[in-house]
Scaffold this motif. Sequence first.
Motif, PDB file in Angstrom:
ATOM      1  N   GLY A   1      -5.760  -4.695   8.746  1.00  0.00           N
ATOM      2  CA  GLY A   1      -4.299  -5.277   8.634  1.00  0.00           C
ATOM      3  C   GLY A   1      -3.392  -4.230   9.414  1.00  0.00           C
ATOM      4  O   GLY A   1      -2.122  -4.352   9.131  1.00  0.00           O
ATOM      5  N   ARG A   2      -3.660  -3.242   9.961  1.00  0.00           N
ATOM      6  CA  ARG A   2      -2.798  -2.256  10.869  1.00  0.00           C
ATOM      7  C   ARG A   2      -2.224  -1.744   9.391  1.00  0.00           C
ATOM      8  O   ARG A   2      -0.913  -1.547   9.570  1.00  0.00           O
ATOM      9  N   LEU A   3      -2.677  -0.915   8.333  1.00  0.00           N
ATOM     10  CA  LEU A   3      -1.959  -0.873   7.301  1.00  0.00           C
ATOM     11  C   LEU A   3      -1.189   0.318   7.317  1.00  0.00           C
ATOM     12  O   LEU A   3      -0.385   0.804   6.593  1.00  0.00           O
ATOM     13  N   TYR A   4      -1.459   1.378   8.287  1.00  0.00           N
ATOM     14  CA  TYR A   4      -1.031   2.699   8.488  1.00  0.00           C
ATOM     15  C   TYR A   4       0.426   2.397   9.081  1.00  0.00           C
ATOM     16  O   TYR A   4       1.265   3.281   9.280  1.00  0.00           O
ATOM     17  N   ALA A   5       0.611   1.163   9.743  1.00  0.00           N
ATOM     18  CA  ALA A   5       1.917   0.726  10.216  1.00  0.00           C
ATOM     19  C   ALA A   5       2.384  -0.698  10.053  1.00  0.00           C
ATOM     20  O   ALA A   5       2.189  -1.685  10.760  1.00  0.00           O
ATOM     21  N   PRO A   6       2.116  -0.954   8.570  1.00  0.00           N
ATOM     22  CA  PRO A   6       2.195  -2.304   8.008  1.00  0.00           C
ATOM     23  C   PRO A   6       3.669  -3.290   8.319  1.00  0.00           C
ATOM     24  O   PRO A   6       4.606  -2.522   8.802  1.00  0.00           O
ATOM     25  N   SER A   7       3.417  -4.690   8.283  1.00  0.00           N
ATOM     26  CA  SER A   7       4.494  -5.337   8.592  1.00  0.00           C
ATOM     27  C   SER A   7       5.735  -5.237   7.629  1.00  0.00           C
ATOM     28  O   SER A   7       5.364  -4.702   6.491  1.00  0.00           O
ATOM     29  N   ARG A   8       6.840  -5.367   7.918  1.00  0.00           N
ATOM     30  CA  ARG A   8       7.893  -5.481   6.802  1.00  0.00           C
ATOM     31  C   ARG A   8       7.420  -6.330   5.585  1.00  0.00           C
ATOM     32  O   ARG A   8       7.715  -5.906   4.461  1.00  0.00           O
ATOM     33  N   LYS A   9       6.923  -7.385   6.125  1.00  0.00           N
ATOM     34  CA  LYS A   9       6.776  -8.239   4.993  1.00  0.00           C
ATOM     35  C   LYS A   9       5.716  -7.975   3.869  1.00  0.00           C
ATOM     36  O   LYS A   9       5.611  -7.707   2.678  1.00  0.00           O
ATOM     37  N   LEU A  10       4.572  -7.474   4.446  1.00  0.00           N
ATOM     38  CA  LEU A  10       3.363  -7.032   3.925  1.00  0.00           C
ATOM     39  C   LEU A  10       3.908  -5.898   2.893  1.00  0.00           C
ATOM     40  O   LEU A  10       3.517  -5.717   1.725  1.00  0.00           O
ATOM     41  N   ARG A  11       4.556  -4.819   3.573  1.00  0.00           N
ATOM     42  CA  ARG A  11       4.930  -3.630   2.794  1.00  0.00           C
ATOM     43  C   ARG A  11       5.757  -4.063   1.566  1.00  0.00           C
ATOM     44  O   ARG A  11       5.838  -3.497   0.480  1.00  0.00           O
ATOM     45  N   SER A  12       7.012  -5.018   1.754  1.00  0.00           N
ATOM     46  CA  SER A  12       7.572  -5.596   0.555  1.00  0.00           C
ATOM     47  C   SER A  12       6.717  -6.141  -0.466  1.00  0.00           C
ATOM     48  O   SER A  12       7.226  -6.362  -1.802  1.00  0.00           O
TER      49      SER A  12
END
Length: 556
Positions: free
Chosen positions: A411-422
Amino acid sequence: MRSSSIRAVLKNTSLLLLSTSARRAFATTPSSSSSPPSSFNMGNSSSPAISSNACAPLVDWAKQAIVDAETDYKNKPRVVDPNSNEGTSNQIAIDVAKKFLANASPEFLNSPYAADEDRLVKVGKSVSNLLDLFPPANNNDNIDSENGNGNDEQQEALSHIVQQCQILATDDLKVPKVRFGKTEIQMPVVTLGTMRLQQTWGQNINDMDQVNADGQANLVNILRHAIVNLGITHIETARAYGSSEIQLGPAIKQVLEESKGKVTRKDLIIQTKVNTMAPKDFRDTIDKSLRLLDQGYIDLFSFHGLNMDWGYDLIFKNPSGGENLIDIVKEYQAAGKIKHIGFSSHGQPEFIRKCIETGAFEYANIHYHSLACYTAAGGGNGDTEGLHDIVELMNKKDMGVFIISPYDKAGRLYAPSRKLRSLTLPDLEPMQYESAFYFLHDLLDKESSDANGSGVTNAIHTQTVGAARPSDLDEPAVAAYLYANKKEEMLTKVKNVVERLKAAEVEALGEEWVENWHVGVPNCLTIKDPYNFGQMVSLHNIIKAFGLWEYAKERY
C-alpha cells in the motif's frame, strides 16, 4: 481485512477501544544499562525502561518549530532540487526537525544518527504533516486545560516520532531473531532487501570500475547500518536485480573487515534468487551469482518468480526431457554451495499451494499483506481471499515464512494516503502497523489456529525492507524493538487499528461486499488467464476504503 481469521479476532474479541485520553502518547527512554533482547523469547527481563512523556508539550514544540523554520526561509530564494536535500522544501523540513527535536529529543540530535540529513527530512515532514492531519480540538485551538498538550491525537501521533528518535539514540538497538522453520536458521524479523540500492537494473555492469563511487558508498552505509547497528544479518538479492550482486560482494567484505571480527561471514544469511530457465543457462546463472557475491556459499537459494506451471514444470518435470532444475540445485547443495532451497512467488494461492505440497522447499517468499495481498488478492479458498491459507499451510509444513515488499506492495506505506494515516494513527504509523501485524500475526490469528486443532501458530518470520538509504531501515527496526519489549501494548494498538480499518471498509463498501466481493472473481492462475481481475477489484476496494489512489495507479 483480508482474512476470515483476522475478522474472527474482531468478532470474538472482548477488547474495548481505549479512549483518546487513555491512549495518550508515551516516549521511550531506554536505560543505558539495558540491552535489547536477541530473541522474542526473553520476556521482559532485559526490556528497556519505557516511561511516559504525556506531559511534554509536543504539539506546542511542533507548532513553534514550523513557524520558526518558515520564518527562517521566508525571504530566501526557493530552490527546487528533487535529487538532493538542497531543495528548499527539504531544508525547511531539516530545520523543523532540528527545532522540534531540540526540545523533544536532544539525545537524538547529539547522536551520530542526526548527522544523516535523510532522517531529519523524514522527521520534519512527518511533524508538519501530523499537525495538518489532526485538526485542533476546537476552533479556538485552545490548549487542553487538563494536561497542557493541545490536541490529544496530535500529541500521541507526535510521540511516535520522539519514541523512534529516542530508541535510535541509545545506539544499542538490535532486531530480534526467530527460528526460520525447518532451516533452523535464527532469522532476524526484518530483512534487508536489495532491489532498490543497486546502481542499475540492467546487466551492463561487469566490474566495479563501472560503479559510481557515491552510490557504492551509500550501499556500504546501508549494509553497515543493517548488519552492525541493527543486527539485520539477512541480505536478500537476486540475479535479476541488475548490478545488485556485483556491488554487494565487495561491500559485504568491506563491512565485515571494518567490524574487526565482531561480525563474520557465518553470522550472515545471504539469499539470492534465480529465475527458471533452460538447464545449462540455469547452471551458468547460479555460477555467476556465486562468483559475483563471492561469499563462498549461498545460505538461502530461491527459484525466483515461480508464478506459473511452465516454471513448475522446468523444476520438477522438464518438458524437453532434460535435467530438472531441482536436481541441479540439489547438486550445488550437496557440494556445500547452497544451504537451503526455497522459492519466491507473485502467483495465486492455488499455484503456491501446489509448489509447497511437493515437499521440496524449506521456505518461501510470498505476498501477504494486511490491506490486500497484491497480485493474490481475490484468490484462495472459501472466504479467505488472499494468501492467509498459504501462511497457515507453510506453518503446518514447518517452512520459513518470508513476506515480500510489506511497505511498498502492501500500500505504499512509506508515503501513505492521508486517509490511511488518519486510520492507523494515533496508535501507530502505517509502517509500524504493518510491521506489528506480522510480528503479532500468530496472536491475532490465534482463533484460527485453535479452531483447526493443529496446535500450529500461524507465525510470520521475517519481512523485507527494500532500503534505498540507511534511514529506511529505522522504522521497521524500531517496531521490532517495541514488539520485543512491549508486546501487549503493541497488540492492543494493532487491534485498535484493525477495528478502524474494518469500519472504514464497511462504511465505504458495505459489509456484504467486504465479506464476499472475491467470490467468483477470476484471477490470473494460468498463462491462458492473462487478466488479474481479483487485483483490479481489490484496487477499487482500497481506493474507496483507504484512499490509496497513488498506490493503485502505480500497481495498475
